[in-house]
Scaffold this active site. Structure first.
Site, PDB file in Angstrom:
ATOM      1  N   ASP A  28      18.420 -20.267  52.692  1.00 17.54           N
ATOM      2  CA  ASP A  28      19.400 -19.346  53.284  1.00 17.54           C
ATOM      3  C   ASP A  28      19.362 -19.404  54.814  1.00 17.54           C
ATOM      4  OD1 ASP A  28      21.415 -17.465  53.167  1.00 17.54           O
ATOM      5  OD2 ASP A  28      20.039 -15.757  53.069  1.00 17.54           O
ATOM      6  N   TRP A  32      22.414 -19.940  61.618  1.00 16.70           N
ATOM      7  CA  TRP A  32      21.844 -20.999  62.463  1.00 16.70           C
ATOM      8  C   TRP A  32      22.967 -21.634  63.301  1.00 16.70           C
ATOM      9  CZ3 TRP A  32      22.420 -26.262  63.231  1.00 16.70           C
ATOM     10  CH2 TRP A  32      21.348 -26.942  63.824  1.00 16.70           C
ATOM     11  N   GLU A  45      28.567 -16.781  43.050  1.00 16.71           N
ATOM     12  CA  GLU A  45      29.232 -15.870  43.995  1.00 16.71           C
ATOM     13  C   GLU A  45      29.721 -16.601  45.249  1.00 16.71           C
ATOM     14  OE1 GLU A  45      26.297 -15.258  42.482  1.00 16.71           O
ATOM     15  OE2 GLU A  45      26.833 -13.548  41.218  1.00 16.71           O
ATOM     16  N   ASN A  46      29.073 -17.747  45.562  1.00 21.95           N
ATOM     17  CA  ASN A  46      29.496 -18.496  46.749  1.00 21.95           C
ATOM     18  C   ASN A  46      30.912 -19.080  46.614  1.00 21.95           C
ATOM     19  OD1 ASN A  46      26.138 -19.761  47.438  1.00 21.95           O
ATOM     20  ND2 ASN A  46      27.168 -18.019  48.350  1.00 21.95           N
ATOM     21  N   TRP A  47      31.449 -19.135  45.384  1.00 23.98           N
ATOM     22  CA  TRP A  47      32.845 -19.579  45.210  1.00 23.98           C
ATOM     23  C   TRP A  47      33.796 -18.635  45.942  1.00 23.98           C
ATOM     24  CZ3 TRP A  47      33.656 -24.305  43.734  1.00 23.98           C
ATOM     25  CH2 TRP A  47      32.863 -24.916  42.764  1.00 23.98           C
ATOM     26  N   ARG A 101      33.593 -17.582  48.903  1.00 20.74           N
ATOM     27  CA  ARG A 101      33.655 -17.822  50.351  1.00 20.74           C
ATOM     28  C   ARG A 101      35.008 -18.460  50.702  1.00 20.74           C
ATOM     29  NH1 ARG A 101      27.678 -19.541  52.588  1.00 20.74           N
ATOM     30  NH2 ARG A 101      26.616 -17.719  51.715  1.00 20.74           N
ATOM     31  N   SER A 127      19.403 -12.398  45.121  1.00 18.82           N
ATOM     32  CA  SER A 127      20.772 -12.936  45.038  1.00 18.82           C
ATOM     33  C   SER A 127      21.051 -13.694  43.733  1.00 18.82           C
ATOM     34  CB  SER A 127      21.076 -13.828  46.251  1.00 18.82           C
ATOM     35  OG  SER A 127      20.865 -13.124  47.455  1.00 18.82           O
ATOM     36  N   GLU A 151       5.192 -15.301  42.596  1.00 17.94           N
ATOM     37  CA  GLU A 151       4.841 -14.760  43.916  1.00 17.94           C
ATOM     38  C   GLU A 151       6.012 -15.006  44.864  1.00 17.94           C
ATOM     39  OE1 GLU A 151       2.110 -13.070  44.597  1.00 17.94           O
ATOM     40  OE2 GLU A 151       1.319 -13.399  42.577  1.00 17.94           O
TER      41      GLU A 151
HETATM   42  C1  IPE Z   1      21.996 -17.116  48.160  1.00 14.12           C
HETATM   43  O1  IPE Z   1      22.420 -17.047  49.459  1.00 14.12           O
HETATM   44  C2  IPE Z   1      22.551 -18.341  47.509  1.00 14.12           C
HETATM   45  C3  IPE Z   1      22.085 -19.595  48.060  1.00 14.12           C
HETATM   46  C4  IPE Z   1      21.158 -19.782  48.949  1.00 14.12           C
HETATM   47  C5  IPE Z   1      22.742 -20.756  47.516  1.00 14.12           C
HETATM   48  P1  IPE Z   1      23.639 -16.126  49.885  1.00 14.12           P
HETATM   49  O2  IPE Z   1      23.751 -16.241  51.366  1.00 14.12           O
HETATM   50  O3  IPE Z   1      24.843 -16.464  49.095  1.00 14.12           O
HETATM   51  O4  IPE Z   1      23.137 -14.682  49.449  1.00 14.12           O
HETATM   52  P2  IPE Z   1      23.540 -13.229  49.945  1.00 14.12           P
HETATM   53  O5  IPE Z   1      25.016 -13.123  49.827  1.00 14.12           O
HETATM   54  O6  IPE Z   1      23.089 -13.109  51.369  1.00 14.12           O
HETATM   55  O7  IPE Z   1      22.792 -12.306  49.046  1.00 14.12           O
HETATM   56  C1  IPE Z   2      22.752 -20.879  52.738  1.00 13.70           C
HETATM   57  O1  IPE Z   2      23.167 -20.500  53.994  1.00 13.70           O
HETATM   58  C2  IPE Z   2      23.630 -21.920  52.100  1.00 13.70           C
HETATM   59  C3  IPE Z   2      24.527 -21.413  51.042  1.00 13.70           C
HETATM   60  C4  IPE Z   2      24.520 -20.217  50.543  1.00 13.70           C
HETATM   61  C5  IPE Z   2      25.472 -22.341  50.488  1.00 13.70           C
HETATM   62  P1  IPE Z   2      24.331 -19.444  54.220  1.00 13.70           P
HETATM   63  O2  IPE Z   2      25.626 -20.192  54.234  1.00 13.70           O
HETATM   64  O3  IPE Z   2      24.235 -18.350  53.245  1.00 13.70           O
HETATM   65  O4  IPE Z   2      24.010 -18.928  55.687  1.00 13.70           O
HETATM   66  P2  IPE Z   2      23.961 -17.426  56.180  1.00 13.70           P
HETATM   67  O5  IPE Z   2      23.071 -16.686  55.242  1.00 13.70           O
HETATM   68  O6  IPE Z   2      25.359 -16.912  56.145  1.00 13.70           O
HETATM   69  O7  IPE Z   2      23.396 -17.496  57.549  1.00 13.70           O
HETATM   70 MG    MG Z   3      23.257 -16.572  53.203  1.00 18.08          MG
END
Ligand code: IPE
Ligand code: IPE
Ligand code: MG
Length: 247
Positions: free
Chosen positions: A21, A26, A68-70, A72, A197, A208
């Site tokens: 994450d 970054w 859930e990332n779908w 975005r 998540s 752990e």
């Molecule tokens: C969790 O990260 C999923 C992955 C690292 C692939 P997210 O960035 O999607 O999680 P939330 O939304 O902060 O909980």
């Molecule tokens: C993790 O980084 C990668 C994925 C979830 C695909 P993020 O894209 O969630 O980055 P932040 O958490 O928004 O910084």
């Molecule tokens: Mg994230």
């Protein structure tokens, strides 16, 4: 002494799961688009896989894309999918060189056809490697995985292939995407967030948890080894008392 030298290789976790994450933050810190962060996360994947294989860890699961990332923005999802295809393509040779087998868990059929095909090809091309298994969690959701397991079990019960009394933890394990590997002993999440998540909820019952404040693109081999050293300093009691464990 560096962290790698502090590791007791006789007490290594067999399976380490990682929630990668912080790519977006970054990139934002550098005034760049989120995709730039994802691109820079690839090196951390390579370093982590290499670090794990070097010391003899057997399974690494990387949470790369959640169901859930779908949700975005489409542009980010598309960029992530093409980065995935490109990376899998490029890294297959390195995986073979390092004798690493690729596997994937999640709702893989929901991936775009080219991503899906590339993934299957890489899994096939690396299937006889036996040094370590690198598992990508893609379009993965732990609740989704559990719902699927319950559906499969219900179907079998309906057909008369099993009774309610046959349902136990082992049977549930066999119906999860993760059936081919042990539960992770250690779960690392980068970026400072302290949540799960929707990742491996069933499998982490006694795992752990280790939270690293660094964003994923900055996560290096020594950070990985530091997490293992921390893990090895803990007493895993599994419900028993400390005296029972140490005697
Ligand atoms: C969790 O990260 C999923 C992955 C690292 C692939 P997210 O960035 O999607 O999680 P939330 O939304 O902060 O909980
Ligand atoms: C993790 O980084 C990668 C994925 C979830 C695909 P993020 O894209 O969630 O980055 P932040 O958490 O928004 O910084
Ligand atoms: Mg994230």
């Amino acid at each position: 002494m560096n962290f790698k030298e502090q590791i007791d290789t006789k007490r290594l976790p067999q399976h380490i799961a990682i929630i990668m994450d912080g790519n977006g933050r970054w990139a934002k810190e550098r005034g760049r688009l989120r995709v730039f962060g994802h691109e820079n996360g690839v090196a951390a994947v390579r370093n982590t896989a290499e670090a794990a294989a070097e010391i003899g860890v057997k399974y690494i699961t990387l949470y790369a894309f959640s169901t859930e990332n779908w949700n975005r923005p489409k542009k980010e999802v598309d960029a992530l999918m093409s980065l995935l295809v490109k990376t899998i393509n490029k890294e297959t040779e390195t995986l073979n060189k390092n004798k690493i087998r690729l596997q994937a868990i999640g709702d893989l059929k929901s991936l775009k056809p080219d991503t899906y095909n590339e993934l299957l090809k890489a899994i096939e091309n690396t299937k006889s490697n036996d040094r370590m298994t690198l598992v990508l969690a893609l379009s993965y959701s732990s609740r989704g995985e559990m719902v699927n397991a319950v559906k499969q079990i219900a179907e079998k019960a309906k057909k008369g292939d099993l009774d309610a009394e046959d349902i136990n933890c082992d049977l549930i394990n066999q119906h999860l995407n993760t059936h081919f590997m042990p539960d992770p002993e250690l779960l690392i999440r980068t970026s400072g967030e302290q949540r799960i998540s929707n990742f491996m909820l069933w499998q982490i019952a006694y795992t752990e948890l280790y939270f690293c404040p660094k964003y994923w693109p900055d996560f290096g081999k020594e950070d990985f080894y530091k997490a293992i050293v921390d893990y090895q300093s803990r007493e895993r009691r599994f419900g028993k008392t400390s005296e029972q464990i140490t005697k």
